[in-house]
Design a protein around this motif. Sequence first.
Motif, PDB file in Angstrom:
ATOM      1  N   ASP A   1       0.836  -1.193   0.000  1.00  0.00           N
ATOM      2  CA  ASP A   1       0.000   0.000   0.000  1.00  0.00           C
ATOM      3  C   ASP A   1       0.877   1.252   0.000  1.00  0.00           C
ATOM      4  OD1 ASP A   1      -2.214  -1.621   0.100  1.00  0.00           O
ATOM      5  OD2 ASP A   1      -2.383  -1.534   2.286  1.00  0.00           O
TER       6      ASP A   1
ATOM      7  N   ASP B   1       0.752   3.732   2.099  1.00  0.00           N
ATOM      8  CA  ASP B   1       1.230   4.016   3.457  1.00  0.00           C
ATOM      9  C   ASP B   1       2.511   3.242   3.766  1.00  0.00           C
ATOM     10  OD1 ASP B   1      -0.833   5.730   3.861  1.00  0.00           O
ATOM     11  OD2 ASP B   1      -2.095   4.316   4.967  1.00  0.00           O
ATOM     12  N   GLU B   2       2.592   2.013   3.309  1.00  0.00           N
ATOM     13  CA  GLU B   2       3.787   1.208   3.550  1.00  0.00           C
ATOM     14  C   GLU B   2       4.984   1.769   2.776  1.00  0.00           C
ATOM     15  OE1 GLU B   2       1.812  -3.172   4.369  1.00  0.00           O
ATOM     16  OE2 GLU B   2       2.340  -2.610   2.332  1.00  0.00           O
TER      17      GLU B   2
ATOM     18  N   GLN C   1       6.049   4.871   4.890  1.00  0.00           N
ATOM     19  CA  GLN C   1       6.429   4.696   6.285  1.00  0.00           C
ATOM     20  C   GLN C   1       7.393   3.542   6.532  1.00  0.00           C
ATOM     21  OE1 GLN C   1       2.805   4.407   8.572  1.00  0.00           O
ATOM     22  NE2 GLN C   1       1.923   6.242   7.653  1.00  0.00           N
TER      23      GLN C   1
ATOM     24  N   ALA D   1      -7.594  11.226   5.395  1.00  0.00           N
ATOM     25  CA  ALA D   1      -6.980  11.307   6.723  1.00  0.00           C
ATOM     26  C   ALA D   1      -7.852  12.110   7.678  1.00  0.00           C
ATOM     27  CB  ALA D   1      -5.591  11.939   6.611  1.00  0.00           C
TER      28      ALA D   1
END
Length: 249
Positions: free
Chosen positions: A124, A126-127, A130, A176
């Motif tokens: 994803d 986000d991965e 982060q 978000a």
Amino acid sequence: MSPILLGLIPFAVVLFTAIFKVLKEYERAVIFTLGKVGRRASGPGLVLLVPILQNMQKVDMRTLVADVPPQDVISRDNVSVNVNAVIYYRVIDAVKAVVQVENFKEATSQLAQTTLRSVLGKHDLDEMLQERDRLNKDIQSILDEQTEAWGIKVANVEIKRVDVDASMIRAIARQAEAERERRAKVILAEGEQQAAAKLSEAAGVLAQQEGAMQLRYLNTLQEIAGDQTNTIVFPFGTEEVAKMLRGRN
């Protein structure tokens, strides 16, 4: 000096340079004898070649840096991103690097591009943002395993940038904010649920103790009476007040 000797000097110079080769500390020579290669590379230092019968190819054994061109990647959550990276690798077997692949630099670069797209496409957005350290190690491990047959060791991979389209950035910001609002509502609901449980528990205690409710009424009246500006209206008769007072005493 005779003209014959003068004519032989250029030939001698060419012959000398063809026979004697000097390799630097970080260089190795893969020598072919009648088209066949030896088991090990030669060098550094002075290397002797037999003209016509032998030729050599030099290989740089230092750590090389390759910039992976930006790649368009579709993440697992269907977000289009543009990613580029840099890889650090070195040749550990010069013979394999020359014999097993036509151009090991170009081959390593192309393999890095396809591996980058393949690995990041399984994660994803986000991965990607982060967990770069973990993704770097995953890509490095895959590249190192596949380039081992070429005599190449991939030491490190670093994802430099993950660029997202401007419209997608706005959508992510809205998502978000919606997530923050959802969490706030959940926390508020949990607080109300806990308060209701405590009130229910207190009501149960008051109901079990005779006179407890009357004492609670009197305490409340006493708190209200502390302010002289308040007008107190009793919701019950004076006989009930007297009864509560007797019960308190």
